[in-house]
Design a protein around this motif. Structure first.
Motif, PDB file in Angstrom:
ATOM      1  N   UNK A  53      80.040  15.165  70.353  1.00 45.85           N
ATOM      2  CA  UNK A  53      80.360  13.860  69.753  1.00 45.85           C
ATOM      3  C   UNK A  53      80.709  14.013  68.282  1.00 45.85           C
ATOM      4  N   UNK A  54      79.905  14.798  67.570  1.00 47.21           N
ATOM      5  CA  UNK A  54      80.167  15.004  66.144  1.00 47.21           C
ATOM      6  C   UNK A  54      81.534  15.679  65.960  1.00 47.21           C
ATOM      7  N   UNK A  59      84.234  13.049  66.787  1.00 47.16           N
ATOM      8  CA  UNK A  59      84.319  11.955  65.817  1.00 47.16           C
ATOM      9  C   UNK A  59      85.000  12.423  64.528  1.00 47.16           C
ATOM     10  N   UNK A  60      84.597  13.597  64.052  1.00 44.30           N
ATOM     11  CA  UNK A  60      85.112  14.045  62.758  1.00 44.30           C
ATOM     12  C   UNK A  60      86.377  14.885  62.890  1.00 44.30           C
ATOM     13  N   UNK A 106      85.863   8.599  68.655  1.00 43.76           N
ATOM     14  CA  UNK A 106      85.048   8.949  69.814  1.00 43.76           C
ATOM     15  C   UNK A 106      85.752   8.534  71.097  1.00 43.76           C
ATOM     16  N   UNK A 135      77.221   8.491  64.591  1.00 44.10           N
ATOM     17  CA  UNK A 135      77.689   9.890  64.567  1.00 44.10           C
ATOM     18  C   UNK A 135      77.577  10.467  63.161  1.00 44.10           C
ATOM     19  N   UNK A 173      74.173  11.782  63.061  1.00 42.57           N
ATOM     20  CA  UNK A 173      74.079  13.039  63.817  1.00 42.57           C
ATOM     21  C   UNK A 173      74.615  14.191  62.975  1.00 42.57           C
ATOM     22  N   UNK A 174      75.774  13.962  62.385  1.00 44.80           N
ATOM     23  CA  UNK A 174      76.390  15.027  61.578  1.00 44.80           C
ATOM     24  C   UNK A 174      75.496  15.379  60.400  1.00 44.80           C
ATOM     25  N   UNK A 195      84.105  21.769  62.488  1.00 44.53           N
ATOM     26  CA  UNK A 195      84.621  20.726  63.376  1.00 44.53           C
ATOM     27  C   UNK A 195      85.081  19.503  62.588  1.00 44.53           C
ATOM     28  N   UNK A 196      85.216  19.649  61.284  1.00 44.19           N
ATOM     29  CA  UNK A 196      85.837  18.582  60.512  1.00 44.19           C
ATOM     30  C   UNK A 196      84.895  17.644  59.786  1.00 44.19           C
ATOM     31  N   UNK A 197      83.620  17.999  59.699  1.00 43.44           N
ATOM     32  CA  UNK A 197      82.685  17.131  58.979  1.00 43.44           C
ATOM     33  C   UNK A 197      82.779  17.402  57.471  1.00 43.44           C
ATOM     34  N   UNK A 198      83.161  16.397  56.686  1.00 40.47           N
ATOM     35  CA  UNK A 198      83.244  16.596  55.235  1.00 40.47           C
ATOM     36  C   UNK A 198      81.850  16.514  54.643  1.00 40.47           C
TER      37      UNK A 198
END
Ligand SMILES: Nc1ncnc2c1ncn2[C@@H]1O[C@H](COP(=O)(O)OP(=O)(O)O)[C@@H](O)[C@H]1O
Ligand SMILES: [Mg+2]
Lengths: 237, 319
Positions: free
Chosen positions: A98-99, A102-103, A108, B180, B183-184, B198-201
């Motif tokens: 999911x993370x 989403x990112x 989603x 989310x 979660x991140x 995976x793209x999380x800033x």
């Protein structure tokens, strides 16, 4: 789709990549081989933005991505796995995806996650703790799953089949082929097993001491005397 | 379902039983208000620690900036108090942006940098005499208005107000944690590489938590200014606005939403009502020992410890 031009990566006095150039076409599945320490993982790290190269340019889909931070590389469509699986701790398998979705993909989409979980045989483990309750194969599948959840155009797999038993490896390799076809991916696969490379990759490049020493079909490359020498431990002149 | 019931009962107790039973005891109500004030800051601090992975020693700065912003807007510009309190939160959030270069620092370095920022804001409050009244401070800051027939300036009214503020913040915290983003953020501490790839800033998300935490702290600081109707730099930026919330959060369980609030209530009320009675000077020592004991007995804090006990009880009862 991916063009590397004269990429150099130095760690202090060690040059892990030496003015390396490579281009990968859209839809291609490229095998990346070479002895331990050749610079394969470093190359993935440079492409995915973990490290900024000491020199050279990286173009992806016609765009210079060299200045993009790591998280933005995912968003432009570069997905990758890690040689040592990196689950997101404290989260379940599904939450990991999911993370990533989403990112990485921007929104989603539970149905798309279901499909990824199904394809990778993780559906029954989706609510399990990602860091503590997965067998090796499942950890590797989760690595692929996270990379797929970002909806990549390029998928780079770092020894994702490494350490698996022969039979498992074959099944996993078939899964990768299915995934590639389903999502229309361009792939770069780091793998030591020659049979697996032959089965998956129409084209192979060989890296040794940070330099490309061969590029061609598996048959041509694995019969190249220079490649054979690199595996038997000769240093270049 | 069971969870809902617990929440409902707690709400009825908090809004009904507490004012009914204790409303006439001004001293006790003052203590509860003070405990909730610390609890609000503790919750904000814990949000940053739990979701942002950042340990701040500088929350007194956000508390003080919120207090001053709101007081100045009301005194000099005649803003309505409740609106000015929100602006106080915004002021603190803006101040937190100034601390963002420190986000690049890790672990103790961030904690120290933000501590230094805290002092800078205090010095500014002393020096900007025309705005803040300097070291002499501000007197007769207007109190809370009457809203929907409730006089918020009364002890019971102020209690209802700070309770509502803390509940709103806890609700917002829970909302973030379940998203989310939450979660991140949870994954980021131990698995920063995995989240970035995976793209999380991650730096942006941490910054967002800092801003939210500062906003909450600023609102509570503003509440305090209008409740005690007085401000000076030594008071508004006192290090106890950092230390007490940290102690409360750690005591109650900083990785839970309610732990910090519970911790503030327990620690502060027990300290003031019991230990201070028993030993008027040096009661803080007991408090220190209590905190030390908690860290050893239940390093995750009181709330997780209670959770474990109640589970044990349940399994004994079931056996
Ligand atoms: N972060 C790093 N710091 C210093 N040296 C590194 C780092 N990462 C890789 N190296 C070195 O770069 C060389 C290539 O490593 P790597 O890319 O991991 O090889 P491969 O994946 O082909 O086995 C090795 O000599 C390795 O020790
Ligand atoms: Mg490697």
């Amino acid at each position: 789709m991916l063009e590397l031009d004269a990429i150099t990566m130095r760690f202090g006095g060690l040059t892990a990549l030496h003015a390396m150039s490579l281009s990968v076409a859209e839809g291609e599945t490229l095998g990346l081989v070479g002895p331990n320490g050749a610079g394969k993982t470093t190359l993935f790290n440079v492409i995915s933005g973990v490290y900024a190269p000491s020199g050279g340019t990286i173009r992806f889909g016609g765009q210079d991505v060299g200045a993009l931070p790591q998280w933005k590389r995912a968003r432009v469509g570069i997905g990758r796995t890690f040689q040592i699986p990196q689950p997101m701790r404290e989260l379940t398998v599904r939450e990991n995806l999911r993370v990533a979705q989403r990112f990485g993909a921007g929104k989603e989409d539970p149905a798309a996650l279901d499909e990824i979980l199904d394809l990778l045989g993780l559906a029954h483990k989706q609510h399990a703790d990602a860091a503590t309750s997965l067998a090796l194969t499942e950890q590797k599948a989760l690595e692929v799953g996270k990379a797929l959840a970002v909806r990549p155009r390029l998928l780079m797999l770092d020894e994702v089949l490494g350490g698996l038993e022969m039979a498992t490896k074959r099944t996993f390799a078939r899964t990768l082929e299915t995934v590639r076809a389903r999502f229309g991916l361009t792939m770069v696969i780091i793998e030591h097993d020659i049979e697996t490379i032959k089965a998956l990759c129409p084209r192979v490049v060989v890296l040794n001491f940070g330099q490309l020493i061969a590029d061609g079909t598996p048959e041509a490359v694995f019969n190249d005397p220079q490649v054979i020498r690199s595996y038997t431990g000769d240093t270049p002149a | 379902m069971k969870h809902r019931m617990v929440v409902l009962v707690a709400l009825v107790l908090a809004y009904g039983a507490v004012p009914l039973l204790l409303g006439s005891m001004d001293y006790v109500m003052s203590l509860i208000i003070a405990a909730l004030t610390i609890g609000g800051v503790a919750l904000a601090w814990a949000l940053l620690g739990n979701l942002g992975g950042l340990v701040s020693f500088g929350h007194a700065a956000f508390f003080g900036v919120g207090a001053y912003t709101s007081a100045i807007l009301v005194v000099d510009h005649h803003w309505p108090v409740l609106l000015a309190m929100v602006a106080g939160g915004v002021g603190a959030a803006v101040a937190s942006v100034a601390t963002m270069p420190a986000l690049r620092l890790r672990g103790p370095y961030f904690a120290l940098a933000i501590l230094a920022y805290g002092h800078i804001f205090r010095i500014l409050a002393v020096e900007a005499t025309s705005l803040t009244g300097g070291a002499a401070g501000m007197l007769s800051i207007p109190g809370f208005p009457t809203l929907l027939g409730i006089n918020l300036a009364s002890k019971t009214g102020a209690y209802a107000l700070i309770l509502t503020i803390v509940l709103l913040f806890a609700w917002l915290y829970g909302l973030i944690r379940r998203s989310t983003y939450g979660l991140a953020l949870r994954a980021m501490h131990d698995s920063e590489l995995a989240t970035r790839v995976v793209g999380v800033p991650s730096t942006h998300l941490k910054a967002a938590m800092l801003v939210i935490s500062a906003f909450m702290t600023g609102v509570v600081g503003a509440f305090n200014a209008h409740q005690i109707n007085f401000l000076d730099p030594e008071y508004a930026f006192a290090s106890s606005w950092t230390v007490l919330p940290i102690a409360a959060a750690i005591f109650g369980g900083y990785r839970t939403v309610w732990g910090p609030v519970l911790g503030a209530l327990v620690v502060f009320l027990v300290d003031q009502l019991v230990f201070k009675e028993l030993m008027p000077s040096g009661h803080q020592l007991v408090f220190g020992v209590l905190l030390g004991g908690m860290v050893i007995l239940g390093p995750h804090g009181l709330l997780p410890l209670l959770g474990r006990w109640s589970k044990k009880e349940a399994s004994h009862a079931g056996a």
